[in-house]
Design a protein around this motif. Structure first.
Motif, PDB file in Angstrom:
ATOM      1  N   LEU A 148       0.832  -1.207   0.000  1.00 52.43           N
ATOM      2  CA  LEU A 148       0.000   0.000   0.000  1.00 52.43           C
ATOM      3  C   LEU A 148       0.866   1.256   0.000  1.00 52.43           C
ATOM      4  O   LEU A 148       0.604   2.210  -0.738  1.00 52.43           O
ATOM      5  N   ILE A 149       1.883   1.248   0.833  1.00 53.31           N
ATOM      6  CA  ILE A 149       2.797   2.395   0.896  1.00 53.31           C
ATOM      7  C   ILE A 149       3.520   2.562  -0.433  1.00 53.31           C
ATOM      8  O   ILE A 149       3.613   3.672  -0.976  1.00 53.31           O
ATOM      9  N   GLY A 150       4.008   1.480  -0.989  1.00 52.95           N
ATOM     10  CA  GLY A 150       4.740   1.549  -2.263  1.00 52.95           C
ATOM     11  C   GLY A 150       3.883   2.022  -3.412  1.00 52.95           C
ATOM     12  O   GLY A 150       4.290   2.875  -4.197  1.00 52.95           O
ATOM     13  N   PHE A 151       2.667   1.481  -3.515  1.00 51.76           N
ATOM     14  CA  PHE A 151       1.780   1.923  -4.592  1.00 51.76           C
ATOM     15  C   PHE A 151       1.346   3.363  -4.396  1.00 51.76           C
ATOM     16  O   PHE A 151       1.164   4.106  -5.368  1.00 51.76           O
ATOM     17  N   GLY A 152       1.207   3.773  -3.146  1.00 51.69           N
ATOM     18  CA  GLY A 152       0.864   5.170  -2.887  1.00 51.69           C
ATOM     19  C   GLY A 152       1.967   6.113  -3.329  1.00 51.69           C
ATOM     20  O   GLY A 152       1.716   7.141  -3.960  1.00 51.69           O
ATOM     21  N   VAL A 153       3.206   5.756  -3.018  1.00 60.23           N
ATOM     22  CA  VAL A 153       4.346   6.591  -3.422  1.00 60.23           C
ATOM     23  C   VAL A 153       4.492   6.599  -4.939  1.00 60.23           C
ATOM     24  O   VAL A 153       4.710   7.654  -5.551  1.00 60.23           O
ATOM     25  N   LEU A 154       4.384   5.435  -5.562  1.00 59.25           N
ATOM     26  CA  LEU A 154       4.480   5.370  -7.023  1.00 59.25           C
ATOM     27  C   LEU A 154       3.366   6.172  -7.689  1.00 59.25           C
ATOM     28  O   LEU A 154       3.603   6.897  -8.656  1.00 59.25           O
ATOM     29  N   GLY A 155       2.161   6.047  -7.165  1.00 54.73           N
ATOM     30  CA  GLY A 155       1.048   6.804  -7.726  1.00 54.73           C
ATOM     31  C   GLY A 155       1.242   8.298  -7.580  1.00 54.73           C
ATOM     32  O   GLY A 155       0.914   9.082  -8.473  1.00 54.73           O
ATOM     33  N   LEU A 156       1.796   8.700  -6.442  1.00 57.28           N
ATOM     34  CA  LEU A 156       2.019  10.120  -6.204  1.00 57.28           C
ATOM     35  C   LEU A 156       3.054  10.689  -7.160  1.00 57.28           C
ATOM     36  O   LEU A 156       2.840  11.738  -7.765  1.00 57.28           O
ATOM     37  N   PHE A 157       4.161   9.987  -7.332  1.00 57.47           N
ATOM     38  CA  PHE A 157       5.254  10.544  -8.124  1.00 57.47           C
ATOM     39  C   PHE A 157       5.212  10.190  -9.602  1.00 57.47           C
ATOM     40  O   PHE A 157       5.826  10.888 -10.407  1.00 57.47           O
ATOM     41  N   LEU A 158       4.524   9.128  -9.976  1.00 60.79           N
ATOM     42  CA  LEU A 158       4.466   8.770 -11.389  1.00 60.79           C
ATOM     43  C   LEU A 158       3.153   9.161 -12.062  1.00 60.79           C
ATOM     44  O   LEU A 158       3.076   9.198 -13.287  1.00 60.79           O
ATOM     45  N   ILE A 159       2.123   9.442 -11.283  1.00 59.72           N
ATOM     46  CA  ILE A 159       0.831   9.799 -11.872  1.00 59.72           C
ATOM     47  C   ILE A 159       0.383  11.199 -11.434  1.00 59.72           C
ATOM     48  O   ILE A 159       0.170  12.083 -12.258  1.00 59.72           O
ATOM     49  N   ALA A 160       0.258  11.403 -10.117  1.00 57.33           N
ATOM     50  CA  ALA A 160      -0.314  12.657  -9.609  1.00 57.33           C
ATOM     51  C   ALA A 160       0.587  13.854  -9.910  1.00 57.33           C
ATOM     52  O   ALA A 160       0.101  14.895 -10.376  1.00 57.33           O
ATOM     53  N   PHE A 161       1.878  13.755  -9.647  1.00 56.71           N
ATOM     54  CA  PHE A 161       2.760  14.894  -9.876  1.00 56.71           C
ATOM     55  C   PHE A 161       2.890  15.270 -11.354  1.00 56.71           C
ATOM     56  O   PHE A 161       2.816  16.457 -11.687  1.00 56.71           O
ATOM     57  N   PRO A 162       3.063  14.321 -12.283  1.00 57.25           N
ATOM     58  CA  PRO A 162       3.103  14.718 -13.694  1.00 57.25           C
ATOM     59  C   PRO A 162       1.791  15.333 -14.191  1.00 57.25           C
ATOM     60  O   PRO A 162       1.807  16.284 -14.978  1.00 57.25           O
ATOM     61  N   VAL A 163       0.656  14.830 -13.725  1.00 52.77           N
ATOM     62  CA  VAL A 163      -0.628  15.418 -14.125  1.00 52.77           C
ATOM     63  C   VAL A 163      -0.735  16.834 -13.577  1.00 52.77           C
ATOM     64  O   VAL A 163      -1.181  17.757 -14.269  1.00 52.77           O
ATOM     65  N   PHE A 164      -0.305  17.051 -12.329  1.00 59.51           N
ATOM     66  CA  PHE A 164      -0.312  18.379 -11.740  1.00 59.51           C
ATOM     67  C   PHE A 164       0.609  19.322 -12.515  1.00 59.51           C
ATOM     68  O   PHE A 164       0.246  20.469 -12.804  1.00 59.51           O
ATOM     69  N   SER A 165       1.799  18.853 -12.858  1.00 59.20           N
ATOM     70  CA  SER A 165       2.746  19.690 -13.605  1.00 59.20           C
ATOM     71  C   SER A 165       2.187  20.067 -14.971  1.00 59.20           C
ATOM     72  O   SER A 165       2.309  21.216 -15.400  1.00 59.20           O
ATOM     73  N   TYR A 166       1.577  19.120 -15.657  1.00 60.37           N
ATOM     74  CA  TYR A 166       0.972  19.411 -16.950  1.00 60.37           C
ATOM     75  C   TYR A 166      -0.139  20.442 -16.802  1.00 60.37           C
ATOM     76  O   TYR A 166      -0.239  21.385 -17.583  1.00 60.37           O
ATOM     77  N   TYR A 167      -0.968  20.282 -15.793  1.00 56.55           N
ATOM     78  CA  TYR A 167      -2.088  21.196 -15.572  1.00 56.55           C
ATOM     79  C   TYR A 167      -1.592  22.613 -15.315  1.00 56.55           C
ATOM     80  O   TYR A 167      -2.177  23.585 -15.792  1.00 56.55           O
ATOM     81  N   ARG A 168      -0.503  22.765 -14.569  1.00 56.35           N
ATOM     82  CA  ARG A 168       0.002  24.093 -14.234  1.00 56.35           C
ATOM     83  C   ARG A 168       0.755  24.751 -15.393  1.00 56.35           C
ATOM     84  O   ARG A 168       0.824  25.975 -15.459  1.00 56.35           O
ATOM     85  N   TRP A 169       1.350  23.977 -16.295  1.00 59.10           N
ATOM     86  CA  TRP A 169       2.189  24.536 -17.352  1.00 59.10           C
ATOM     87  C   TRP A 169       1.537  24.526 -18.722  1.00 59.10           C
ATOM     88  O   TRP A 169       2.142  24.996 -19.685  1.00 59.10           O
ATOM     89  N   LYS A 170       0.332  24.031 -18.885  1.00 58.75           N
ATOM     90  CA  LYS A 170      -0.213  23.808 -20.218  1.00 58.75           C
ATOM     91  C   LYS A 170      -0.461  25.097 -21.005  1.00 58.75           C
ATOM     92  O   LYS A 170      -0.348  25.104 -22.208  1.00 58.75           O
ATOM     93  N   ASP A 171      -0.764  26.206 -20.372  1.00 55.17           N
ATOM     94  CA  ASP A 171      -1.047  27.448 -21.089  1.00 55.17           C
ATOM     95  C   ASP A 171       0.089  28.458 -20.999  1.00 55.17           C
ATOM     96  O   ASP A 171      -0.088  29.615 -21.351  1.00 55.17           O
ATOM     97  N   LYS A 172       1.234  28.046 -20.542  1.00 56.16           N
ATOM     98  CA  LYS A 172       2.358  28.968 -20.364  1.00 56.16           C
ATOM     99  C   LYS A 172       3.358  28.796 -21.504  1.00 56.16           C
ATOM    100  O   LYS A 172       3.519  27.727 -22.054  1.00 56.16           O
ATOM    101  N   ASP A 173       4.025  29.871 -21.823  1.00 54.41           N
ATOM    102  CA  ASP A 173       5.049  29.839 -22.861  1.00 54.41           C
ATOM    103  C   ASP A 173       6.401  29.591 -22.200  1.00 54.41           C
ATOM    104  O   ASP A 173       6.829  30.371 -21.340  1.00 54.41           O
TER     105      ASP A 173
END
Length: 79
Positions: A30-55
């Motif tokens: 559970l801990i491992g999947f939580g960490v993997l989900g956070l850093f391989l799924i949640a963080f990249p989606v967050f980064s894309y969301y924040r940078w998508k309209d910026k030059d």
């Protein structure tokens, strides 16, 4: 998109916390999947969301941007 990010964050954080709190045979998973989900799924989606309209050129150190920064610094000194 914002709610998807919140949901991913809460699910991954919940998985990590559940792994620490509950004494289950698969707590470490559970801990491992939580960490993997956070850093391989949640963080990249967050980064894309924040940078998508910026030059990206606005954030690079090019000659033009350095010149603008020097001009702005000179204007701030005169105040």
């Amino acid at each position: 998109m914002k709610y998807v990010i919140y949901t991913l964050f809460i699910v991954t954080l919940g998985s990590i916390i559940a792994g620490f709190i509950f004494d289950l045979p698969y707590s470490e998973k559970l801990i491992g999947f939580g960490v993997l989900g956070l850093f391989l799924i949640a963080f990249p989606v967050f980064s894309y969301y924040r940078w998508k309209d910026k030059d990206l050129k606005d954030y690079m150190l090019t000659k033009e941007n350095l010149k603008k920064m020097r001009e702005q610094e000179g204007d701030d000194r005169n105040l």
